[in-house]
Design an enzyme around this catalytic site. Structure first.
Site, PDB file in Angstrom:
ATOM      1  N   SER A 164      17.720  50.955  37.039  1.00 14.59           N
ATOM      2  CA  SER A 164      17.763  50.943  38.994  1.00 14.59           C
ATOM      3  C   SER A 164      17.094  50.695  39.466  1.00 14.59           C
ATOM      4  CB  SER A 164      18.969  52.620  39.139  1.00 14.59           C
ATOM      5  OG  SER A 164      19.754  52.025  38.124  1.00 14.59           O
ATOM      6  N   GLY A 213      33.791  47.801  55.337  1.00 16.17           N
ATOM      7  CA  GLY A 213      33.734  47.425  53.777  1.00 16.17           C
ATOM      8  C   GLY A 213      33.910  48.837  53.463  1.00 16.17           C
ATOM      9  N   ALA A 214      34.355  49.475  51.997  1.00 14.83           N
ATOM     10  CA  ALA A 214      34.507  50.643  51.578  1.00 14.83           C
ATOM     11  C   ALA A 214      33.657  50.762  50.404  1.00 14.83           C
ATOM     12  CB  ALA A 214      35.779  51.003  51.910  1.00 14.83           C
ATOM     13  N   GLY A 215      32.436  50.233  49.989  1.00  9.84           N
ATOM     14  CA  GLY A 215      32.529  50.376  47.717  1.00  9.84           C
ATOM     15  C   GLY A 215      31.623  52.014  48.071  1.00  9.84           C
ATOM     16  N   GLN A 241      24.992  56.685  40.832  1.00  9.93           N
ATOM     17  CA  GLN A 241      26.095  55.729  40.415  1.00  9.93           C
ATOM     18  C   GLN A 241      25.744  54.971  39.302  1.00  9.93           C
ATOM     19  OE1 GLN A 241      23.969  55.718  43.127  1.00  9.93           O
ATOM     20  NE2 GLN A 241      25.889  56.710  45.012  1.00  9.93           N
ATOM     21  N   THR A 257      27.805  45.095  39.607  1.00  6.73           N
ATOM     22  CA  THR A 257      27.471  45.661  40.360  1.00  6.73           C
ATOM     23  C   THR A 257      26.939  45.697  41.464  1.00  6.73           C
ATOM     24  OG1 THR A 257      25.362  46.826  39.913  1.00  6.73           O
ATOM     25  CG2 THR A 257      27.121  47.843  38.976  1.00  6.73           C
ATOM     26  N   CYS A 258      26.337  45.782  42.329  1.00  6.57           N
ATOM     27  CA  CYS A 258      25.545  45.264  43.660  1.00  6.57           C
ATOM     28  C   CYS A 258      24.017  44.628  43.735  1.00  6.57           C
ATOM     29  CB  CYS A 258      25.394  45.880  45.284  1.00  6.57           C
ATOM     30  SG  CYS A 258      24.500  47.379  45.074  1.00  6.57           S
ATOM     31  N   ASN A 259      23.368  45.468  41.791  1.00  9.72           N
ATOM     32  CA  ASN A 259      22.128  45.342  41.675  1.00  9.72           C
ATOM     33  C   ASN A 259      21.702  44.340  40.912  1.00  9.72           C
ATOM     34  OD1 ASN A 259      20.960  46.694  44.439  1.00  9.72           O
ATOM     35  ND2 ASN A 259      21.642  48.332  43.256  1.00  9.72           N
ATOM     36  N   ARG A 260      23.348  43.603  39.522  1.00 10.59           N
ATOM     37  CA  ARG A 260      22.952  43.795  38.236  1.00 10.59           C
ATOM     38  C   ARG A 260      25.043  43.335  38.081  1.00 10.59           C
ATOM     39  NH1 ARG A 260      20.821  45.748  35.077  1.00 10.59           N
ATOM     40  NH2 ARG A 260      19.450  47.923  36.599  1.00 10.59           N
TER      41      ARG A 260
END
Lengths: 270, 455
Positions: free
Chosen positions: B114, B194-196, B121, B48-51
């Site tokens: 998180s 973009g479209a995350g 999410q 993910t964008c954090n991990r």
């Protein structure tokens, strides 16, 4: 206790309470929304008391407020507080009360303990000069407050410490817009004040160093505010640059007042 | 048995994490490489964008086997990062083994680890990780069970605690920050690059606050579809600079490897913007917006780590709920650990039952072929049931006590003793290879004809 003293005490108490409430909201993490709602109401009590105090004091001293330097700073801060109450919702600048309330408190205390009401014969020209400056300074005081808060808020956002003040300080754009509009409204008054002041000084002033300094500070104020307004319109100078320009202009405006007060104090001592 | 290796927003800043970003398209290759490692039998990748974390099952369930699997994962991720410019990456990777790994997986799925505690999410992202692993056939019985359980726990946490209530999401924080800059967002231009999923959430929140949306996407089809879906307008990628001139808020979430918005680009449009404030929310990993953009006047840039900083202080009121959720997660993790431990003795239990059943069946077969040859079919069936019940009854106490020892150091001694006493064949204990063994003996159904037990 004479009524004028009672009103003075009431004014000081109301301003001090408003200061405490505004600072409590800004100082406590997460803010105190209920306190924040209450603070402008207390300020709204302080403003008529302040106006009543100026009125009563001028009656007691037999001096018209707009013809006495003694009342100028106090009246300017009163004007700023009243303007704040009128504009705070329109410009969404509630937190600016934390700047206005202490300024008004300082001014009302200062006017009480620094100098005495002295009538200066000058007729309508002097009255017009002082009135224009009082109203103009009230607007510049608010504009400077908005500029100072802008710089605080901008620094928080740039340094990513936004959470600390989220929701407690006005939005950057609101502060920038309020500062600009107030400057725009105050500038014609400043111009009028400078024109009437120039005419007046040609008539009565001696050309002493204090008079020269005051004149220079006044012109510097006008030039700086003019530059801020013109550069914004022409080159899109907004935000930080406009805020610094506004604060610099306000510093010169304060310097003019300081020269007046210093001269009055020295005259009294001599 | 389960090993977790990776890094998250807690372990490394974004300029480190972005070297390990893994696209969906790259996942099959990475998963294949992971399970090809000698000490690893199953693997799933959560990116993910954090991990970026790999959850794997060690081929050997001993402490040494777990460490070997963790080392394999570290080497693989280090190699992977090196391919994308990450040097000396291994030191940033966090290793967790056994119960720690399971607990971590559950905490991650339950959104307790998180950036924004309670954000929803992550549940979908864990599901996706499991789906990708299934598609790549890199997940087996253990990881399937652990990840499915993690999803179940996450749902319990959401329904049984208020950890997700009064949502403080990246999207809501982005809107709060935008309001700190612009005040009322009505009519403000929000540009979506973009479209995350997270970017869509932020865009929706901005629209709800009154902003108008401009979608700028490399894929025309995707961009137009997204714009239509959210009531915005689409601009082709070539018009990115024009869109930036118009923008008030920019939400960036492309999968580009480099910066798509640079400092010179933003500096060049300053004159056209006439000093208007510009707020970038960069939730892409790797980042889309060059960090130096934040140095420009009237431009504000927040990336995922900056948002984390803002969010972390807004969590006070959720801490009580988070503590409840932590207790729930720990309880569920202990249950899964008990299940995994029970697998340590299960092969022995299965072998023991089979051994006893075989011995008894041999004796009954001999009797049925001799003195009991006259027994009718019904009696033979009754005899089979009785024999099976006898096996269960005789073995009930030793099996129960053996299972109770599961997870303790004494379990290995007990297993070895039973294997020795009953001359059981070699049994692989607690290993990935044992994954296909039945968890418990089958119910006592009569065996087929010519089997161990008579009909």
């Amino acid at each position: 206790m004479p009524p004028v003293e009672l009103v003075f005490l009431g004014t000081v108490l109301a301003y001090a309470t408003a200061c405490a409430l505004f600072f409590a909201h800004l100082g406590v993490r997460g803010g105190l929304p209920r306190v924040a709602r209450f603070a402008p109401l207390v300020l709204a009590v302080a403003v008529p008391l302040h106006a009543a105090y100026i009125g009563l004091a001028s009656i007691v001293a037999h001096v018209c407020p707009v013809e006495s330097l003694h009342f100028v700073a106090s009246a300017s801060s009163l004007g700023a507080a009243a303007l704040y109450l009128v504009l705070r919702r329109r410009f969404a600048i509630d937190a600016l009360g934390a700047f206005v309330a202490p300024a008004a408190l300082t001014a009302v205390l200062g006017s009480r303990f620094v100098g005495v009401p002295v009538h200066r014969a000058g007729g309508g020209l002097l009255a017009l000069h002082i009135t224009a400056n009082v109203l103009g300074d009230a607007m510049f005081l608010l504009a400077a407050g908005a500029a100072a808060l802008y710089l605080v808020q901008e620094k928080q956002l740039k340094k990513k410490r936004a959470r600390g003040l989220l929701g407690r300080l006005p939005a950057l754009d609101a502060l920038d817009r309020a500062g600009h509009r107030l400057l725009l409204a105050g500038f014609p008054l400043l111009t009028l004040g400078i024109i009437t002041g120039s005419v007046w000084s040609q008539k009565v002033e001696s050309g002493s160093a204090a008079d020269v300094a005051r004149g220079l500070f006044a012109y510097a104020t006008w030039l700086l505010f003019a530059a801020v307004l013109v550069l914004r319109a022409v080159a899109g100078w907004r935000g930080r640059r406009a805020a610094y320009g506004t604060l610099a202009g306000f510093a010169f405006a304060v310097a003019v007042l300081v020269v007046y007060l210093a001269r009055a104090a020295m005259t009294r001592l001599s | 048995m389960i090993v977790a290796v990776g890094l998250s927003h807690r372990d490394a800043p974004i300029d480190i994490r972005e070297h390990l970003a893994i696209d969906k398209e790259q996942l099959p290759e990475l998963l294949a490489r992971l399970v090809a490692r000698p000490a690893v039998s199953e693997a799933a990748v959560l990116s993910t964008c954090n991990r970026v974390e790999v959850y794997a099952v060690a081929l050997d369930g001993t402490d040494a086997g777990l460490e070997a699997a963790a080392s394999d994962l570290v080497r693989e991720l280090d190699d992977w990062a090196a391919l994308h410019g990450g040097v000396g990456f291994a030191r940033h990777l966090k290793r967790r083994v056994g119960a720690d790994a399971v607990l971590h997986l559950f905490r991650v799925a339950s959104s307790l680890d998180s950036l924004v505690i309670g954000e929803p999410q992550i549940l979908g992202q864990v599901k996706d990780a499991l789906e990708h692993a299934r598609a790549s056939r890199s997940v087996g019985r253990y990881l399937e069970r652990a990840m499915s359980k993690a999803l179940h726990v996450a749902k319990r946490v959401r329904t049984e605690t208020a950890v997700g209530a009064g949502q403080v999401s990246v999207a809501s924080i982005a809107v709060d920050l935008a309001r700190q800059i612009f005040g009322d967002l009505t009519g403000r231009a929000a540009v979506l690059l973009g479209a995350g999923e997270m970017a869509e959430g932020a865009a929706r929140a901005l629209i709800a606050a009154g902003a108008r949306l401009i979608v700028v996407n490399r894929s025309r089809e995707r961009g137009e579809s997204l714009a239509a879906d959210m009531g915005g307008t689409y601009r082709p990628w070539e018009q990115l600079v024009d869109a930036l001139v118009e923008a008030d808020v920019v939400v960036a979430s492309t999968s580009a490897r480099g910066f798509v918005v640079t400092r010179p680009m933003v500096a060049s449009i300053a004159k056209a913007r006439r000093g208007k404030s510009l707020f970038f929310v960069d939730i892409a990993v790797p980042r889309d917006v060059e960090p130096a953009v934040n140095e420009l006047e009237n431009v504000y840039l927040y990336d995922v780590d900056d948002l984390a900083q803002v969010v972390s202080e807004s969590m006070r009121e959720r801490r009580v709920e988070a503590e409840r959720a932590e207790r729930l997660v720990a309880h569920e993790a202990a249950q899964l650990a008990a299940w995994v431990d029970s697998l340590q003795v299960t092969p022995t239990v299965v072998a023991l039952r089979a051994q006893v059943r075989r011995a008894l069946a041999a004796e009954i077969d001999r009797s049925l072929a001799g003195r009991l040859k006259h027994l009718p079919e019904d009696d033979r069936r009754a005899l089979a049931l009785m024999a099976d019940a006898a096996v269960n009854r005789v073995l009930h106490t030793p099996v129960t006590r053996l299972r109770a020892l599961a997870g303790e150091a004494r379990a290995d001694d007990a297993v070895q003793l039973i294997e020795h006493l009953f001359a059981l064949p070699d049994v692989e204990v607690a290993s990935g290879a044992a994954a296909d063994e039945p968890e418990a003996p089958a119910p006592p159904t009569p065996p087929a004809h010519n089997g161990s037990l008579p009909r």
